[in-house]
Design an enzyme around this catalytic site. Structure first.
Site, PDB file in Angstrom:
ATOM      1  N   GLY A 266       0.822  -1.243  -0.099  1.00 41.49           N
ATOM      2  CA  GLY A 266      -0.157   0.113  -0.113  1.00 41.49           C
ATOM      3  C   GLY A 266       0.887   1.504  -0.081  1.00 41.49           C
ATOM      4  O   GLY A 266       0.332   2.360  -0.007  1.00 41.49           O
ATOM      5  N   GLY A 267       2.079   0.977   0.046  1.00 37.11           N
ATOM      6  CA  GLY A 267       3.100   2.425   0.116  1.00 37.11           C
ATOM      7  C   GLY A 267       2.803   3.149  -0.999  1.00 37.11           C
ATOM      8  O   GLY A 267       2.620   4.442  -1.162  1.00 37.11           O
ATOM      9  N   LYS A 268       2.795   2.788  -2.411  1.00 37.13           N
ATOM     10  CA  LYS A 268       2.530   3.423  -3.320  1.00 37.13           C
ATOM     11  C   LYS A 268       1.118   4.339  -3.703  1.00 37.13           C
ATOM     12  O   LYS A 268       0.880   5.285  -4.025  1.00 37.13           O
ATOM     13  CB  LYS A 268       2.780   2.746  -4.782  1.00 37.13           C
ATOM     14  CG  LYS A 268       4.154   2.024  -5.042  1.00 37.13           C
ATOM     15  CD  LYS A 268       4.420   1.352  -6.211  1.00 37.13           C
ATOM     16  CE  LYS A 268       5.738   0.824  -6.358  1.00 37.13           C
ATOM     17  NZ  LYS A 268       6.005  -0.550  -5.648  1.00 37.13           N
ATOM     18  N   ASP A 285      -5.866  -6.086  -4.967  1.00 35.15           N
ATOM     19  CA  ASP A 285      -4.902  -6.962  -4.489  1.00 35.15           C
ATOM     20  C   ASP A 285      -5.313  -8.558  -4.616  1.00 35.15           C
ATOM     21  O   ASP A 285      -6.773  -8.533  -4.445  1.00 35.15           O
ATOM     22  CB  ASP A 285      -4.077  -6.780  -3.433  1.00 35.15           C
ATOM     23  CG  ASP A 285      -2.613  -7.487  -3.808  1.00 35.15           C
ATOM     24  OD1 ASP A 285      -1.678  -6.557  -3.976  1.00 35.15           O
ATOM     25  OD2 ASP A 285      -2.362  -8.664  -3.917  1.00 35.15           O
ATOM     26  N   ARG A 290      -3.382  -9.606   2.012  1.00 31.46           N
ATOM     27  CA  ARG A 290      -2.634  -8.552   1.253  1.00 31.46           C
ATOM     28  C   ARG A 290      -3.617  -7.298   1.642  1.00 31.46           C
ATOM     29  O   ARG A 290      -3.002  -6.133   1.736  1.00 31.46           O
ATOM     30  CB  ARG A 290      -2.262  -8.776  -0.072  1.00 31.46           C
ATOM     31  CG  ARG A 290      -1.116  -9.963  -0.066  1.00 31.46           C
ATOM     32  CD  ARG A 290      -1.074 -10.439  -1.555  1.00 31.46           C
ATOM     33  NE  ARG A 290      -0.286  -9.524  -2.065  1.00 31.46           N
ATOM     34  CZ  ARG A 290       0.983  -9.248  -2.273  1.00 31.46           C
ATOM     35  NH1 ARG A 290       1.703 -10.208  -1.322  1.00 31.46           N
ATOM     36  NH2 ARG A 290       1.827  -8.436  -2.592  1.00 31.46           N
ATOM     37  N   ASP A 320      -8.335 -11.012  -8.756  1.00 34.36           N
ATOM     38  CA  ASP A 320      -7.073 -11.167  -9.668  1.00 34.36           C
ATOM     39  C   ASP A 320      -7.075 -10.239 -10.624  1.00 34.36           C
ATOM     40  O   ASP A 320      -8.197  -9.748 -11.321  1.00 34.36           O
ATOM     41  CB  ASP A 320      -6.994 -12.711 -10.162  1.00 34.36           C
ATOM     42  CG  ASP A 320      -5.909 -12.976 -11.081  1.00 34.36           C
ATOM     43  OD1 ASP A 320      -5.208 -11.871 -11.353  1.00 34.36           O
ATOM     44  OD2 ASP A 320      -5.883 -14.370 -11.086  1.00 34.36           O
ATOM     45  N   ASP A 336       2.266  -2.665 -10.536  1.00 34.31           N
ATOM     46  CA  ASP A 336       3.349  -3.265  -9.951  1.00 34.31           C
ATOM     47  C   ASP A 336       3.334  -4.564  -9.589  1.00 34.31           C
ATOM     48  O   ASP A 336       2.731  -5.004  -8.550  1.00 34.31           O
ATOM     49  CB  ASP A 336       3.700  -2.305  -8.340  1.00 34.31           C
ATOM     50  CG  ASP A 336       4.879  -2.829  -7.851  1.00 34.31           C
ATOM     51  OD1 ASP A 336       5.885  -2.857  -8.625  1.00 34.31           O
ATOM     52  OD2 ASP A 336       5.012  -2.758  -6.679  1.00 34.31           O
ATOM     53  N   CYS A 391      10.299  -5.128  -9.226  1.00 28.36           N
ATOM     54  CA  CYS A 391      11.303  -4.944  -8.525  1.00 28.36           C
ATOM     55  C   CYS A 391      12.265  -5.958  -8.561  1.00 28.36           C
ATOM     56  O   CYS A 391      12.998  -6.625  -7.759  1.00 28.36           O
ATOM     57  CB  CYS A 391      11.224  -4.875  -7.088  1.00 28.36           C
ATOM     58  SG  CYS A 391       9.990  -6.036  -6.103  1.00 28.36           S
TER      59      CYS A 391
END
Lengths: 466, 268
Positions: A266-268, A285, A290, A320, A336, A391
């Protein structure tokens, strides 16, 4: 008696000398490192060791000031600790670039990665072939004699299975086997769909977003977040490179609909919420656990989240990302995707994607990532923009997936896109991050882990639906 | 009996050496020594001559004598008997006459070790680690601090070198590793390890098989700049940052260990 005593005295010493250290243990982390040494060593060459050590060392954070807390107080305490506002660093770099008069011009780049990947595929194929048929072609006749004994047979099926017909091209018991080389073959770069490139010329930091970092080489830790007078936490710490995908998704206009397709933790999303302009932010998500993490973060950082935001301007959705169906309804989408999470895989054994039992899942990641991307492109309004990010350092999961996803979007749904070339924009961030040379990347940009600026890895590619 | 033989043998040896190396102690040479170490100017010529003779009688050449007194001026005023006592103690360590001369010329402060039994005890301890007298001599030539250092601190580094880095004694004694702290050793080793440039030798590997690792003396004896750029082949900036990061890691690990210890003691 003497003999017994001697044995007793000797035994611990023998045990001690044979005691292995951590390097010998075949942990999943070590297995991941071996795989990365092998693959990234070929991709990055001599630069891999610099990336490797950065990945294995403590990474660096960026602090996102929470606008729902005591903004001025937090800013002052971070500045007192020596942190620098990223806005200032960007404007400094802008001035420097203007002085150099290099502008944000077009640069003719030659692309180099194709040959590297095809070399890796060939090498991997030979290795796999050798692992099944260890003898060389010259000794083929001798090999044929004992071929039967070496063919892999699943014992669970019993010997009865041996009498079934198996074509000469198949091996009994290996129906589900996926060779590692197949994974690299997801990386294709030949264009068979229309694709245009456009240079992204300008970037400006959103007014309401305040981000703080320490200069390159400074390893000072940020203070822990504190409770503010509004009951929320003062600042959010995230991997520095993770700020780039949401920032580059902008500029954000009022009344936009934004989707964060794979949102946890959830940071972004939180960073985008700090901007306060979106009419609607959907945080999606796949798993309930999550989503719980996202809700926890939002509750900790957004004032009155449950009363004023949840279900109104911020929707948490469990689905999904390949099956989301609000086609053509978002102005911005952040994708992401789940990836090999290279840094995480080298530090944590639990639930590691490099675990023996998850090999199929790992090798099929690019397929899943491209399906997510292709579906998310469909969710965009025409003219809307999307940032795909991972990432991972893998060119297969990065440029390879962008290629596959856009190809799929065109072939299945006749959607064409424009890739935004961010090579000029990232120059504004060069005093904070170390980027991979644009010549080695086809569609996006990549933050490389580098000890003095130990952020990332983070690949991002901006796509606009035509 | 054996000691008497040893003493007479060494005297013969030193008298031979004396013939070969005898150089008179001129005012000029004394002047040069005073220039190098001004505190020697206060000492009368009688002391110079007496001390010079004592060292010469033990086969130590004038040049070496001058190095010793400039390196450790109080030796000059010491009584010859005291000097002979210390020299005999060192001689009994059996490094060989020439090696022993080299050792005390390089480190004149070794002549301050007056306690013979302590010296023997320390050399025996070092021999347990380094296996031979020759290796003990090499250790002392490279790391003179070993003569006084706490044995637990020596043991820590030795364990790290043999168990974690899996190095053998001949390689260890060639380096100045015992002049560095365990933290410096760990930091340099981990830097190379994480770069993928150091792989501990397998337990089952043939000891004669050469390794691709850099030699220990290259790892620990080089300056920061040459270690970063020539051994690790990265930038000095990366190496400096790693030192900061690893220091933090070690501190955190230590705190964690302390925490665990506290938990255990609480349980008890």
């Amino acid at each position: 008696m003497l003999r017994i005593r001697k044995i007793l005295l000797v035994t611990p010493k023998r045990w001690k000398s044979r005691k292995s250290n951590d390097n010998d243990k075949k942990t999943t982390k070590n297995h991941a490192l071996e795989k990365m040494d092998d693959f990234y060593g070929s991709v990055f060459g001599n630069r891999w060791k610099s990336i490797r050590i950065a990945l294995l060392s403590e990474h660096k954070y960026v602090s996102v000031i929470n606008n729902f807390g005591d903004r001025e107080k937090t800013t002052a305490s971070l500045e007192n600790a020596g942190a620098i506002n990223i806005k200032d660093l960007i404007s400094l770099e802008k001035e420097k670039l203007q002085k150099e008069n290099t502008g944000l011009g077009n640069e003719k780049t030659t692309y180099k990665m194709d040959n590297v990947i095809s070399g890796i595929i060939k090498e991997q194929e030979t290795r796999e072939l050798k692992s099944i048929y260890p003898e060389s072609e010259s000794s083929e006749n001798e090999a044929r004699d004992d071929l039967e004994s070496r063919r892999i047979v699943n014992v669970e099926e019993g010997t009865g299975g041996l009498y079934e017909f198996v074509p000469a091209t198949k091996i009994k018991g290996m129906e589900d086997w996926i060779p590692e080389s197949d994974h690299y073959k997801y990386y294709k770069t030949t264009h068979d769909f229309p694709l245009s490139f456009e240079l992204e010329k300008d970037f400006s930091m959103p007014e309401n977003i305040s981000l703080y970092t320490f200069e390159m080489g400074n390893t000072t830790d940020f203070m822990s977040p504190k409770k503010c007078s509004t009951g929320v936490l003062s600042h959010y710490l995230m991997d520095g490179a993770s700020i780039l995908p949401p920032l580059l998704l902008g500029p954000f206009d009022k009344g936009e609909k934004i989707l964060d397709a794979c949102s946890a933790p959830g940071g972004k999303s939180l960073l985008m919420l700090q901007n306060i302009t979106p009419e609607l932010l959907v945080c999606n998500d796949i798993q309930e656990s999550r989503l719980k993490r996202i809700r926890k973060v939002m509750k900790e950082y957004v004032f009155d989240f449950e009363e004023k935001w949840e279900g109104k301007r911020c929707i948490l959705s469990k689905s999904d990302a390949r099956n989301l169906q609000d086609y053509g309804s978002y102005d911005k989408v952040l994708v992401d995707v789940p990836c090999t999470t290279d840094r995480h895989s080298l530090h944590v054994d639990d639930n590691n994607i490099f675990k023996g039992g998850r090999i199929k899942e790992r090798l099929r990641l690019p397929e899943m990532q491209s399906e997510i991307l292709a579906n998310c492109v469909r969710l965009l309004k025409p003219g809307g923009s999307l940032v795909y990010s991972t990432c991972s350092l893998s060119p297969v999961q990065n440029d390879g997936v962008v290629h596959m996803g856009l190809q799929k979007a065109f072939q299945d749904h006749n959607i064409t896109c424009t890739i935004k070339d961010l090579s000029s924009v990232i120059r504004l961030f060069t005093n904070i991050f170390k980027f991979e040379n644009s010549q080695n990347l086809k569609y996006g940009q990549l933050v490389l882990p580098y000890l003095p600026a130990n952020f990332g890895p983070m690949y991002f590619c901006k796509i606009v639906r035509n | 009996m054996l000691n008497a033989f040893r003493r007479s043998f060494s005297r013969n040896l030193s008298s031979q050496a004396k013939k070969k190396t005898e150089v008179t102690l001129t005012d000029d040479l004394i002047g040069q020594a005073i220039e190098a170490e001004p505190s020697l100017s206060k000492i009368s010529k009688d002391f110079w001559e007496r001390c010079h003779e004592t060292f010469q009688n033990h086969g130590i050449a004038t040049e070496s004598f001058l190095r010793i007194v400039t390196g450790n001026p109080p030796v000059l005023t010491r009584h010859p008997k005291q000097i002979v006592h210390v020299l005999e103690n060192w001689r009994s360590c059996q490094f060989g006459e020439y090696s022993f001369h080299l050792l005390i010329t390089k480190y004149p402060e070794f002549l301050d070790v007056t306690d013979g039994s302590y010296l023997i005890q320390r050399v025996t301890y070092l021999k347990e680690l380094a296996c031979t007298n020759k290796n003990v001599w090499k250790l002392l030539m490279n790391s003179p601090g070993l003569i006084k250092e706490n044995s637990a601190a020596i043991e820590d580094r030795y364990q790290y070198l043999t168990s974690v880095m899996r190095l053998d004694v001949p390689e260890i004694v060639k380096s100045e590793v015992f002049s560095k702290s365990l933290e410096v050793l760990k930091t340099r080793h981990m830097f190379l390890d994480r770069l993928g440039l150091f792989k501990p030798r397998s337990i089952r590997a043939d000891p004669d098989e050469p390794t691709k690792n850099h030699r220990l003396y290259q790892i620990v004896d080089s300056s920061d700049k040459s270690f970063a750029t020539k051994i690790a082949r990265v930038t000095l900036f990366e190496w400096e940052t790693f030192q900061d990061l690893y220091r933090k890691e070690l501190r955190e690990a230590e705190e964690e260990m302390d925490g665990d210890d506290d938990d255990e003691s609480d349980e008890e």
